[in-house]
Design a protein around this motif. Structure first.
Motif, mmCIF file in Angstrom:
data_model
loop_
_atom_site.group_PDB
_atom_site.id
_atom_site.type_symbol
_atom_site.label_atom_id
_atom_site.label_comp_id
_atom_site.label_asym_id
_atom_site.label_seq_id
_atom_site.Cartn_x
_atom_site.Cartn_y
_atom_site.Cartn_z
ATOM 1 N N SER A 46 0.868 -1.173 0.000
ATOM 2 C CA SER A 46 0.000 0.000 0.000
ATOM 3 C C SER A 46 0.899 1.214 0.000
ATOM 4 C CB SER A 46 -0.911 -0.010 1.216
ATOM 5 O OG SER A 46 -0.194 -0.428 2.337
ATOM 6 N N GLY A 49 -0.591 7.807 -0.319
ATOM 7 C CA GLY A 49 -1.227 8.655 -1.317
ATOM 8 C C GLY A 49 -2.023 7.879 -2.345
ATOM 9 N N ARG A 50 -2.138 6.574 -2.149
ATOM 10 C CA ARG A 50 -2.866 5.729 -3.080
ATOM 11 C C ARG A 50 -3.951 5.015 -2.287
ATOM 12 N NH1 ARG A 50 -0.831 3.763 -8.088
ATOM 13 N NH2 ARG A 50 1.324 4.361 -8.098
ATOM 14 N N SER A 51 -5.165 4.945 -2.812
ATOM 15 C CA SER A 51 -6.229 4.304 -2.054
ATOM 16 C C SER A 51 -6.132 2.775 -2.135
ATOM 17 C CB SER A 51 -7.591 4.783 -2.550
ATOM 18 O OG SER A 51 -7.624 4.734 -3.958
ATOM 19 N N ASP A 52 -5.865 2.253 -3.346
ATOM 20 C CA ASP A 52 -5.816 0.792 -3.476
ATOM 21 C C ASP A 52 -4.368 0.306 -3.505
ATOM 22 O OD1 ASP A 52 -6.805 2.551 -5.593
ATOM 23 O OD2 ASP A 52 -5.896 1.084 -6.934
ATOM 24 N N LYS A 166 1.418 6.453 -12.758
ATOM 25 C CA LYS A 166 0.150 5.821 -12.325
ATOM 26 C C LYS A 166 -0.387 4.904 -13.415
ATOM 27 C CE LYS A 166 0.374 8.350 -8.625
ATOM 28 N NZ LYS A 166 1.720 8.820 -8.793
#
Ligand code: GDP
Ligand code: MG
Length: 166
Positions: A46, A49-52, A166
């Motif tokens: 994880s 700054g990234r949700s998934d 990304k």
């Protein structure tokens, strides 16, 4: 899940396999195992700054001093890479520089971090600081790691993951 291919590159014996094992399995072995071909590991992480979560697919390329032996097919599709140097052997920084000069055509300007590994071996440290700063001035990012103690390993993989597009 988002998956990103990461290549480990660097001269023979700098600690590529040990760094992957430390990162993926949290272990270190003094046994010297020559990597044959390529070994692929996966680690889900994880990233801040990234949700998934995202999966790093780690390609551990067989250590070869011959830069020519870094086969381009291994590099294809890599989102980033770790350029590993053995801090006790300055010639492995030469190898890293040659690899870096050579692979640009294959993976463009993919993000990379140069790892100064074996930092636990302070007394044998042999990298001139001027060479490091000269490379930093050309845009290289360095991190000190030890696959033996674990120092800097997780942080470096996370840092690279955070730099991937990304
Ligand atoms: P590779 O050829 O780049 O995959 O290198 P290896 O991971 O096989 O490591 C080469 C040798 O260096 C092995 O004997 C490892 O145990 C040792 N080694 C790797 N990383 C470290 C480290 O951070 N500190 C110390 N002291 N030895 C290390
Ligand atoms: Mg290896």
């Amino acid at each position: 899940m988002l998956q990103k291919k990461i290549c480990l590159l660097g001269a023979f014996g700098v600690g590529k396999t040990s760094l992957v094992r430390r990162f993926v399995d949290s272990i270190f072995s003094d046994a010297y195992l020559t990597t044959v071909g390529v070994k692929i590991d996966k680690k889900v992480m994880s990233t801040v700054g990234r949700s998934d979560p995202m999966a790093l697919i780690l390609w551990d390329i067989a250590g070869e001093d011959e830069v020519a032996a870094v086969r381009v097919s291994y590099l294809r599709g890599a989102a980033g890479y770790l350029l590993v140097v053995d801090g006790t052997r300055p010639e492995t920084l030469d190898t890293a520089e040659s690899i870096q000069a050579r692979i640009g055509a294959e993976i463009g300007n993919a993000p990379f971090i140069a790892l100064l590994n074996k930092s636990d071996l302070q007394e044998e440290w042999a990298l001139p600081a001027e060479r490091i700063s000269a490379l930093e001035a050309t845009g290289w990012t360095f991190a000190r790691t030890s696959a033996k103690t674990g120092m800097g390993v997780e942080e470096s993989f996370e840092d690279l993951a955070g730099r991937l597009s990304k």
